[in-house]
Write a protein that holds these residues in place. Structure first.
Motif: not given
Lengths: 213, 308
Positions: A77-93, A124-130
């Motif tokens: 968009g006018k705001l553009n870039g990348g978003s990176f959501l980083v979790f400790p491995h295993g937390e997603g469980r 993750g993609n919902i959080i990023i979206g929000a």
């Protein structure tokens, strides 16, 4: 030599901080209200850094990515870039509990790492979206998203390097720590944008400040 | 726009659009074909009424998220199997009755850039799921005998030992070796040898419980992991297998061959690793061979092992 067009003034930085605070606050409220996902987003840290500094910064924040999982999603968009959501491995469980009651569909012959990955991508993609959506909205912009991608462990550094280095030498970095209250899961959200958005960003901040400035 | 319409109708992908009240506003031919519901019948209807399964919270969460945040969301086969219940259109229908789907959901905006609805893409990934299952099975199966392979045995033994450490139920293992197997190969040919291996594995399986994990350890050597089984029970199970093998002729092409087996049994000790447990079973097997074959030997403590 510092180029003023490449820097945010103190006032602009404060304003952006304010925008992020309000944006993340309302993102968290919406996540809770709309999809019943209770997330605490810490006050974001904002920095304008050169690309190698971005890597250093992330290295400092997360010294060891060998045991991390990361979701990336690019937005434009006018705001553009990348978003990176980083979790400790295993937390997603732990987030798999979100699907309680629907897990029966999966059966018993599943790979827990795979389910963790899919859960992180979906949530993750919902959080990023929000988060990204709210900030864009406050800056008077609407962004569109590329599909989310998952990176595990040793792929993380490589991915971050290639992203930050390919974007034009400067980056505006936003970092927040988030916490899923119900699930006792926390991680980091980084947004990296390019220097090229600076003229627009300065103007959008000025509009946000409006008559107060 | 006319061209986009053609793409919408002819693309090999299910495309659905919903308004903010989740009423269907678009339903392409692919969806008509696979759901058996025509666009005329579904457009204007609440999607959750036509497909009650869609009132699942995971789907609603995603759609609500997209309507509020404008994000691009995925609804993966790995987590959900499918979104729209539709018949598997492939030959694999008997194996998997429902079409497996990877879906994505994204926002639709009006001229003012407000989100007025969502689009859903539905990708048929049934074939991939079938291949994946086939590969997963192949990766843990011994091609000749159809029982588990060495790789899978190693992995499961590790897991079972960890599980037993958590729950305190001991694991035992059997190492089995067909006596004088080389003679079968040399006398009747390798093909007969192959049949003997296959018959031996099948006969063993008949005598084991469904929780036991039987695999081919290598050559004519087999290994069986017995979860939650103390040594004495493992010993009697081994004895039953031995007697049954010796009493049952195996079909090898045009002749019946009777083989015997030597079996080493070992039970888990507190500090056992997979290696130390296997080593004891191997030593017991060596003793069984040494004492004249067609017998079961059992080893409890490591001190019973003397350098062979």
């Amino acid at each position: 030599m510092k180029d003023p067009a490449r820097e945010l003034t103190e006032l602009e930085q404060d304003a952006l901080q304010e925008i992020m605070n309000i944006g993340f606050g309302s993102a968290a409220a919406d996540l809770a209200e709309i999809i019943n996902l209770h997330v605490i987003l810490s006050v974001p840290h904002i920095a304008v850094l050169e690309s190698h500094e971005v890597i250093n910064f992330i290295n400092q924040e997360i010294p060891d990515t060998t045991d991390m999982s990361m979701i990336t999603q690019f937005f434009s968009g006018k705001l553009n870039g990348g978003s990176f959501l980083v979790f400790p491995h295993g937390e997603g469980r732990k987030l798999l509990k979100i699907f309680d009651g629907e897990m029966s569909l999966i059966g018993d012959n599943y790979d827990i790492d795979l389910l963790e990955k899919e859960t992180l991508v979906e949530i993750g993609n919902i959080i990023i979206g929000a988060c990204v959506g709210k900030i864009a909205e406050m800056l008077g912009d609407v962004v569109t998203y590329a599909p989310p991608r998952f990176f595990g462990q040793d792929q993380i550094h490589e991915t971050l390097h290639s992203v930050v280095q390919s974007s034009d030498s400067f980056a505006i970095l936003f970092k927040t720590v988030f916490d899923f209250e119900q699930y006792n899961v926390s991680g980091y959200l980084f947004l990296v944008s390019q220097y090229s958005i600076m003229p627009w960003l300065k103007q959008a901040i000025a509009e946000f400040l409006g008559p107060h400035a | 726009m006319h061209e986009y319409r053609q793409i919408f109708e002819t693309i090999n992908l299910g495309l659905v659009t919903l308004d903010r009240d989740l009423k269907v506003t678009g339903w392409n031919r692919w969806m008509e074909l696979h759901s058996g519901i025509s666009a005329a019948d579904v457009v204007g209807c609440q999607v959750c009424e036509t497909f009650p399964d869609l009132s699942r919270s995971s789907f609603l969460r995603i759609v609500k998220g997209v309507l509020s945040f404008g994000n691009y969301a995925s609804y993966s086969q790995k987590l959900h199997k499918f979104l729209f219940p539709m018949r598997n259109p492939h030959g694999s229908h008997g194996q998997l009755p429902q079409m497996q789907q990877n879906c994505t959901v994204g926002p639709l905006r009006n001229e003012q850039r407000e989100i007025v609805g969502v689009y859903i893409t539905v990708q048929d990934v049934t074939d991939f799921v079938i291949y994946e299952e086939k590969l997963a099975t192949m990766a843990k199966t011994d091609g000749l005998t159809g029982i588990y392979n060495r790789r899978y045995l190693d992995q499961r033994l590790q897991e079972e030992l960890e599980r037993s450490r958590r729950h305190g139920n001991s694991v035992s293992i059997l190492l089995l070796d067909i006596d004088h197997f080389k003679k079968i190969n040399d006398t009747y040919g390798h093909l007969s040898g192959d049949y003997a291996l296959r018959g031996f594995a099948a006969e063993l399986r008949k005598n084991l419980r469904s929780i036991d994990i039987l695999g081919r350890y290598g050559g004519e050597e087999f290994c069986c992991i017995l979860p939650e089984t103390p040594l004495d029970q493992a010993h009697s199970l081994a004895e039953r297998c031995r007697a049954q093998i010796a009493a049952t002729p195996l079909c090898c092409i045009d002749r019946q061959l009777t083989v015997t087996a030597s079996i080493g049994v070992a039970g888990q000790l507190p500090d056992d690793t997979a290696d130390s447990l296997i080593r004891r079973a191997d030593y017991a097997l060596y003793q069984a061979k040494h004492l004249g074959r067609n017998r079961v030997c059992c080893l409890t403590a490591p001190r019973e092992m003397v350098d062979a």
